[in-house]
Scaffold this active site. Sequence first.
Site, PDB file in Angstrom:
ATOM      1  N   SER A   1      -2.063  -7.354  22.757  1.00  0.00           N
ATOM      2  CA  SER A   1      -3.150  -7.761  21.866  1.00  0.00           C
ATOM      3  C   SER A   1      -2.653  -7.864  20.436  1.00  0.00           C
ATOM      4  O   SER A   1      -1.503  -7.533  20.119  1.00  0.00           O
ATOM      5  CB  SER A   1      -4.313  -6.758  21.936  1.00  0.00           C
ATOM      6  OG  SER A   1      -3.972  -5.568  21.248  1.00  0.00           O
TER       7      SER A   1
ATOM      8  N   SER B   1      -3.896  -6.182  17.832  1.00  0.00           N
ATOM      9  CA  SER B   1      -4.429  -5.066  17.040  1.00  0.00           C
ATOM     10  C   SER B   1      -3.399  -4.430  16.112  1.00  0.00           C
ATOM     11  O   SER B   1      -3.774  -3.733  15.172  1.00  0.00           O
ATOM     12  CB  SER B   1      -5.010  -3.992  17.960  1.00  0.00           C
ATOM     13  OG  SER B   1      -3.987  -3.316  18.664  1.00  0.00           O
TER      14      SER B   1
ATOM     15  N   LYS C   1      -1.166   2.510  18.585  1.00  0.00           N
ATOM     16  CA  LYS C   1      -1.782   2.487  17.254  1.00  0.00           C
ATOM     17  C   LYS C   1      -0.887   3.265  16.284  1.00  0.00           C
ATOM     18  O   LYS C   1       0.120   3.835  16.666  1.00  0.00           O
ATOM     19  CB  LYS C   1      -3.186   3.122  17.273  1.00  0.00           C
ATOM     20  CG  LYS C   1      -4.162   2.523  18.275  1.00  0.00           C
ATOM     21  CD  LYS C   1      -4.537   1.090  17.960  1.00  0.00           C
ATOM     22  CE  LYS C   1      -5.473   0.529  19.044  1.00  0.00           C
ATOM     23  NZ  LYS C   1      -5.729  -0.919  18.834  1.00  0.00           N
TER      24      LYS C   1
ATOM     25  N   SER D   1      -9.278  -4.168  15.620  1.00  0.00           N
ATOM     26  CA  SER D   1      -8.625  -3.110  16.383  1.00  0.00           C
ATOM     27  C   SER D   1      -9.652  -2.122  16.909  1.00  0.00           C
ATOM     28  O   SER D   1     -10.513  -1.649  16.165  1.00  0.00           O
ATOM     29  CB  SER D   1      -7.612  -2.366  15.489  1.00  0.00           C
ATOM     30  OG  SER D   1      -7.071  -1.249  16.158  1.00  0.00           O
TER      31      SER D   1
END
Length: 264
Positions: free
Chosen positions: A72, A74, A135, A220
């Site tokens: 993705s 994010s 993250k 995100s």
Amino acid sequence: MKLFEILLVVLTLASGLILLADKLYFAKRRAQRAGLLDSEPVLVDYSRAFFPVLAIVLIVRSFIAEPYKIPSSSMMPNLLIGDFILVNKFAYGLRLPLNNAKVVPIGEPARGDVVVFHFPGHSDNDPNKGENFIKRVIGVPGDEIAFQGDQVILNGTPLKYENKGLYAGHRGQGEGASLLVEHLPGRTHTILETDYPRGEGQWTVPAGKYLVMGDNRDNSDDGRFWGLLPEENLRGKAFLIWLNCSGWFCKDGFEPSRIGTGIN
């Protein structure tokens, strides 16, 4: 990825047990019947060939480094869709495969680290619960964090930002967002922001928890929405991009310039 991990553990254990049983029992019986049945069974032969390879792969993936693919946007602009990364599996302690239990404590995440973890989920029924997410650590135990209008306030002090203009985008993602340099204490990294900030709130980070956010701040799904990350969910620290390839056989793009790029 979790299915592959289960399959790897099962095959390693199965081949190892076959070799052990053969050594302790069946090999002796074959020796006693030499001349009648002195050839090694096919199952034992395959186990002898594959067990060392499976064991090495299991050890490397569980305790040294594991590959992941970024699915993705994010973590743009630092990690792009199609990036294949390596994750240091011992940076935050050695953990057992499957249950992720820590057996040897080594270190703890620092602010700014990019971490891979088992997603705790928005709820117990979240279909993505347990999947691997990636993250950046923004808050560590003892921190007071606030996020207001795309501004991170750490322990009462707003972080400093440098505006680097508009982001050119990557394969149709992120184009026109503001490219900023965010200054965490002792660590700087780039982020993306839009005119539509999301996820405002305040958090006190207790022992054994972390606040994580994506670098693509307004695109995100991170700790601002599902809460603090438990330490036991950590899988490791992302440290290297070893390939960028999108689509089957890289039909959607291949970027050799990203090979060997460190993750800041």
